[in-house]
Design a protein around this motif. Sequence first.
Motif, PDB file in Angstrom:
ATOM      1  N   GLU A  29       0.824  -1.204   0.000  1.00  0.00           N
ATOM      2  CA  GLU A  29       0.000   0.000   0.000  1.00  0.00           C
ATOM      3  C   GLU A  29       0.865   1.265   0.000  1.00  0.00           C
ATOM      4  O   GLU A  29       1.912   1.298   0.662  1.00  0.00           O
ATOM      5  CB  GLU A  29      -0.888   0.038   1.247  1.00  0.00           C
ATOM      6  CG  GLU A  29      -1.935  -1.040   1.308  1.00  0.00           C
ATOM      7  CD  GLU A  29      -2.763  -0.914   2.586  1.00  0.00           C
ATOM      8  OE1 GLU A  29      -3.158   0.208   2.925  1.00  0.00           O
ATOM      9  OE2 GLU A  29      -2.990  -1.943   3.239  1.00  0.00           O
ATOM     10  N   PRO A  30       0.416   2.321  -0.667  1.00  0.00           N
ATOM     11  CA  PRO A  30       1.101   3.621  -0.596  1.00  0.00           C
ATOM     12  C   PRO A  30       0.696   4.347   0.685  1.00  0.00           C
ATOM     13  O   PRO A  30      -0.003   5.355   0.665  1.00  0.00           O
ATOM     14  CB  PRO A  30       0.591   4.337  -1.851  1.00  0.00           C
ATOM     15  CG  PRO A  30      -0.786   3.774  -2.046  1.00  0.00           C
ATOM     16  CD  PRO A  30      -0.737   2.351  -1.575  1.00  0.00           C
ATOM     17  N   LYS A  31       1.128   3.822   1.809  1.00  0.00           N
ATOM     18  CA  LYS A  31       0.599   4.218   3.108  1.00  0.00           C
ATOM     19  C   LYS A  31       1.580   5.103   3.848  1.00  0.00           C
ATOM     20  O   LYS A  31       2.787   4.840   3.844  1.00  0.00           O
ATOM     21  CB  LYS A  31       0.313   2.957   3.924  1.00  0.00           C
ATOM     22  CG  LYS A  31      -0.736   3.085   5.007  1.00  0.00           C
ATOM     23  CD  LYS A  31      -1.155   1.698   5.464  1.00  0.00           C
ATOM     24  CE  LYS A  31      -2.375   1.742   6.353  1.00  0.00           C
ATOM     25  NZ  LYS A  31      -2.857   0.381   6.672  1.00  0.00           N
ATOM     26  N   PHE A  32       1.068   6.121   4.516  1.00  0.00           N
ATOM     27  CA  PHE A  32       1.915   7.026   5.285  1.00  0.00           C
ATOM     28  C   PHE A  32       1.256   7.330   6.633  1.00  0.00           C
ATOM     29  O   PHE A  32       0.046   7.152   6.805  1.00  0.00           O
ATOM     30  CB  PHE A  32       2.185   8.325   4.519  1.00  0.00           C
ATOM     31  CG  PHE A  32       0.955   9.117   4.160  1.00  0.00           C
ATOM     32  CD1 PHE A  32       0.276   8.890   2.971  1.00  0.00           C
ATOM     33  CD2 PHE A  32       0.481  10.102   5.014  1.00  0.00           C
ATOM     34  CE1 PHE A  32      -0.854   9.620   2.645  1.00  0.00           C
ATOM     35  CE2 PHE A  32      -0.649  10.846   4.690  1.00  0.00           C
ATOM     36  CZ  PHE A  32      -1.317  10.596   3.503  1.00  0.00           C
ATOM     37  N   LEU A  33       2.103   7.784   7.571  1.00  0.00           N
ATOM     38  CA  LEU A  33       1.609   8.121   8.903  1.00  0.00           C
ATOM     39  C   LEU A  33       0.923   9.482   8.856  1.00  0.00           C
ATOM     40  O   LEU A  33       1.532  10.479   8.434  1.00  0.00           O
ATOM     41  CB  LEU A  33       2.771   8.139   9.893  1.00  0.00           C
ATOM     42  CG  LEU A  33       2.419   8.117  11.381  1.00  0.00           C
ATOM     43  CD1 LEU A  33       1.657   6.851  11.748  1.00  0.00           C
ATOM     44  CD2 LEU A  33       3.693   8.219  12.223  1.00  0.00           C
ATOM     45  N   GLY A  34      -0.338   9.497   9.255  1.00  0.00           N
ATOM     46  CA  GLY A  34      -1.125  10.732   9.176  1.00  0.00           C
ATOM     47  C   GLY A  34      -1.792  11.059  10.493  1.00  0.00           C
ATOM     48  O   GLY A  34      -1.861  10.225  11.406  1.00  0.00           O
ATOM     49  N   GLN A  35      -2.265  12.278  10.586  1.00  0.00           N
ATOM     50  CA  GLN A  35      -2.991  12.732  11.780  1.00  0.00           C
ATOM     51  C   GLN A  35      -4.384  13.179  11.372  1.00  0.00           C
ATOM     52  O   GLN A  35      -4.542  13.931  10.400  1.00  0.00           O
ATOM     53  CB  GLN A  35      -2.252  13.893  12.441  1.00  0.00           C
ATOM     54  CG  GLN A  35      -2.999  14.489  13.629  1.00  0.00           C
ATOM     55  CD  GLN A  35      -2.377  15.779  14.121  1.00  0.00           C
ATOM     56  OE1 GLN A  35      -1.201  16.044  13.887  1.00  0.00           O
ATOM     57  NE2 GLN A  35      -3.159  16.603  14.795  1.00  0.00           N
ATOM     58  N   PHE A  36      -5.380  12.720  12.121  1.00  0.00           N
ATOM     59  CA  PHE A  36      -6.769  13.058  11.818  1.00  0.00           C
ATOM     60  C   PHE A  36      -7.366  13.923  12.917  1.00  0.00           C
ATOM     61  O   PHE A  36      -7.045  13.771  14.103  1.00  0.00           O
ATOM     62  CB  PHE A  36      -7.612  11.787  11.694  1.00  0.00           C
ATOM     63  CG  PHE A  36      -7.252  10.906  10.537  1.00  0.00           C
ATOM     64  CD1 PHE A  36      -7.892  11.037   9.320  1.00  0.00           C
ATOM     65  CD2 PHE A  36      -6.256   9.947  10.660  1.00  0.00           C
ATOM     66  CE1 PHE A  36      -7.564  10.227   8.245  1.00  0.00           C
ATOM     67  CE2 PHE A  36      -5.908   9.128   9.597  1.00  0.00           C
ATOM     68  CZ  PHE A  36      -6.564   9.269   8.388  1.00  0.00           C
ATOM     69  N   ASN A  37      -8.260  14.780  12.524  1.00  0.00           N
ATOM     70  CA  ASN A  37      -9.211  15.415  13.422  1.00  0.00           C
ATOM     71  C   ASN A  37     -10.585  15.003  12.913  1.00  0.00           C
ATOM     72  O   ASN A  37     -10.845  15.051  11.700  1.00  0.00           O
ATOM     73  CB  ASN A  37      -9.074  16.942  13.395  1.00  0.00           C
ATOM     74  CG  ASN A  37      -7.710  17.397  13.867  1.00  0.00           C
ATOM     75  OD1 ASN A  37      -7.241  16.998  14.921  1.00  0.00           O
ATOM     76  ND2 ASN A  37      -7.054  18.248  13.081  1.00  0.00           N
ATOM     77  N   TYR A  38     -11.450  14.600  13.820  1.00  0.00           N
ATOM     78  CA  TYR A  38     -12.764  14.188  13.344  1.00  0.00           C
ATOM     79  C   TYR A  38     -13.791  14.191  14.463  1.00  0.00           C
ATOM     80  O   TYR A  38     -13.443  14.148  15.650  1.00  0.00           O
ATOM     81  CB  TYR A  38     -12.718  12.790  12.701  1.00  0.00           C
ATOM     82  CG  TYR A  38     -12.338  11.668  13.630  1.00  0.00           C
ATOM     83  CD1 TYR A  38     -13.268  11.072  14.476  1.00  0.00           C
ATOM     84  CD2 TYR A  38     -11.039  11.172  13.652  1.00  0.00           C
ATOM     85  CE1 TYR A  38     -12.920  10.035  15.320  1.00  0.00           C
ATOM     86  CE2 TYR A  38     -10.679  10.125  14.503  1.00  0.00           C
ATOM     87  CZ  TYR A  38     -11.621   9.570  15.322  1.00  0.00           C
ATOM     88  OH  TYR A  38     -11.280   8.533  16.171  1.00  0.00           O
ATOM     89  N   LYS A  39     -15.044  14.239  14.056  1.00  0.00           N
ATOM     90  CA  LYS A  39     -16.179  13.997  14.944  1.00  0.00           C
ATOM     91  C   LYS A  39     -17.219  13.278  14.108  1.00  0.00           C
ATOM     92  O   LYS A  39     -17.706  13.815  13.103  1.00  0.00           O
ATOM     93  CB  LYS A  39     -16.746  15.302  15.513  1.00  0.00           C
ATOM     94  CG  LYS A  39     -17.797  15.050  16.591  1.00  0.00           C
ATOM     95  CD  LYS A  39     -18.208  16.341  17.292  1.00  0.00           C
ATOM     96  CE  LYS A  39     -19.169  16.031  18.443  1.00  0.00           C
ATOM     97  NZ  LYS A  39     -19.559  17.278  19.158  1.00  0.00           N
ATOM     98  N   VAL A  40     -17.541  12.045  14.522  1.00  0.00           N
ATOM     99  CA  VAL A  40     -18.390  11.186  13.693  1.00  0.00           C
ATOM    100  C   VAL A  40     -19.467  10.548  14.569  1.00  0.00           C
ATOM    101  O   VAL A  40     -19.362  10.540  15.801  1.00  0.00           O
ATOM    102  CB  VAL A  40     -17.538  10.099  13.005  1.00  0.00           C
ATOM    103  CG1 VAL A  40     -16.456  10.728  12.127  1.00  0.00           C
ATOM    104  CG2 VAL A  40     -16.888   9.160  14.035  1.00  0.00           C
ATOM    105  N   PRO A  41     -20.510   9.998  13.948  1.00  0.00           N
ATOM    106  CA  PRO A  41     -21.553   9.327  14.740  1.00  0.00           C
ATOM    107  C   PRO A  41     -20.983   8.191  15.571  1.00  0.00           C
ATOM    108  O   PRO A  41     -20.066   7.488  15.141  1.00  0.00           O
ATOM    109  CB  PRO A  41     -22.513   8.796  13.667  1.00  0.00           C
ATOM    110  CG  PRO A  41     -22.307   9.696  12.491  1.00  0.00           C
ATOM    111  CD  PRO A  41     -20.846  10.032  12.509  1.00  0.00           C
TER     112      PRO A  41
END
Length: 313
Positions: A154-166
């Motif tokens: 996979e073309p995968k990298f370390l990322g950071q998320f901000n989220y608000k989900v159900p």
Amino acid sequence: MTKKKSKGDRCHQTNVTGVMPKLPKQFDTFPFYYASLQCQWMYWYTSVEAAKPFVKGTGLCVAEFPDENGKNKAVILLNFQRYTAHYDNSLGFVNEVEFNLLAYPSNRVPGVPKMSLTEYLHGRDQTKTIGHLRIHVAADNAVAVKAGRQAFGEPKFLGQFNYKVPSLNAKMKGHPPISPKSWWIQLVNPDDPQTIVYDLTADLGKLSGNQWTTTNCTPIPEFATGLGRTVWTRWTISGLFETAMLDNKDGKRIAKKFKLKLGNNDFPMTRDMHRLFTDFTPVAVQVFESPPACFEPRGFYVDAIDGDRHVTA
């Protein structure tokens, strides 16, 4: 004595090392089992010409779907997922997003069906040849990044998320109380945390009940090219999706209220999203949430019947 194969005999098996990539020792217990999973997959049409450069040299073709006017379109999707895993000495949790293009292996032609996106998302491609070509994958767990890159390419990298989900544990609102259905997902630019790769807001509560259909289109072919050859995996999700097509009159009206913002930077995923997004109005959305393993509601007083209070020191 080995019998010589007769001319025209197509029956033949290849040693497993020529068919499957060797798993790294750290991940040689695969398949990977998810303990829980929540997904929101949103789909957009794009032009076939814009998509073709992304399959060049991969042995894949861009999957084409006729839109409501009969014009062939390519399809891209943001596949956001939250999942957990149980290990023998720890628990793991991952937030992840795949930016994918629907594609199929060229060597499966002519056995690849041409169908509408609705039929595809309803699981009617029983050849399971049309799947997700991973263009970029971000995850906030280093082990997940390592596994994705080494086991699948996979073309995968370390990322950071901000989220608000159900969430079943989210605070309900209103009278009578309802669970919020709004999704906000933001992927931060790893090269500059002050900027973003993308920001998506979609209140799926705006969709009425009769716009949703219960489906399951898995196992989904997933393609990746990072191991020097194109690797094909199949992702089976145990359960049912809620699928809403947004390409009719009511769906379009609501879909136009969903907001996708792309960053203004040269990070590779941001750059490729700018190349592929020719229309920012989504045409479909799917939601999946695995059921909770157990639950514990509020308590009640044992002595409510007889008033016999226990004595405290």
